[in-house]
Scaffold this motif. Structure first.
Motif: not given
Length: 191
Positions: A168, A171-172, A175-176, A178-179, A182
């Motif tokens: 977990r 994954v967090r 995600r951070a 990738l954000q 982006r």
């Protein structure tokens, strides 16, 4: 072998590398005092974080990018033996082991069996003599590794729970990242 087995079990969560190093004739940072009552030399709990003498106990800690936990088996010199550790209430620590903040664990072998003594005054520490220190190190590793029960080692459900928590977290973190990437690319395209 005992520590290696635990390291292999924890490998799904932590990147563990085992290494050994022998350090001969190191002195203590704080000199033990003789206790006639206990018939031994003693070190009180208040001195244990200063147990290691950085002058004499220079250990190989070559990696600066990873956290290194050291586990030191200390065999006192014959003129300071037996050596007992006392807790904050003056009671003997059993086993004679403790953690040093930012370093790792220490086990003091307060007494060496007669059969392990060598004619030159040294000692041979074979599997029998290392059984108690290794069990203590396993307990210390399980505590540092967030495995709740140091007596039984890492049990399967605890490892699976830690593995899920690490997944977990990863994954967090992904995600951070990738954000962030982006948002950076959106900003670059807008210009």
């Amino acid at each position: 072998e005992v520590v290696g087995r635990l390291a292999r079990r924890l490998a799904i969560i932590y990147d563990i590398t085992l290494d050994t190093q022998v350090l001969h004739y190191a002195s203590l940072a704080v000199a033990p005092t003789k206790s006639d009552t206990l018939g031994a030399y003693v070190l009180p709990a208040s001195t244990l974080n200063d147990f290691l003498s950085s002058r004499d106990m220079v250990l190989d800690m070559t990696s600066s990018t990873t956290k290194t936990l050291n586990f030191l088996l200390y065999v006192p010199a014959p003129d300071n033996s037996p050596l007992l550790l006392l807790d904050a209430h003056g009671q003997t620590l059993n086993p004679a082991a403790f953690m040093v903040e930012g370093y790792g664990g220490v086990y003091v072998m307060d007494k060496i069996d007669e059969g392990a003594l060598l004619p030159d005054g040294g000692a041979y520490l074979g599997p029998k003599e290392l059984q108690k220190p290794m069990a203590s190190f396993v307990g210390q590793i399980t505590c540092v590794g967030s495995v709740a029960d140091p007596k039984s080692g890492a049990v399967e459900w605890e490892l699976r729970l830690l593995e899920r928590e690490m997944a977990r977290f990863r994954v967090r973190s992904a995600r951070a990242t990738l954000q962030s990437t982006r948002a950076w690319s959106d900003c670059s395209v807008a210009r």
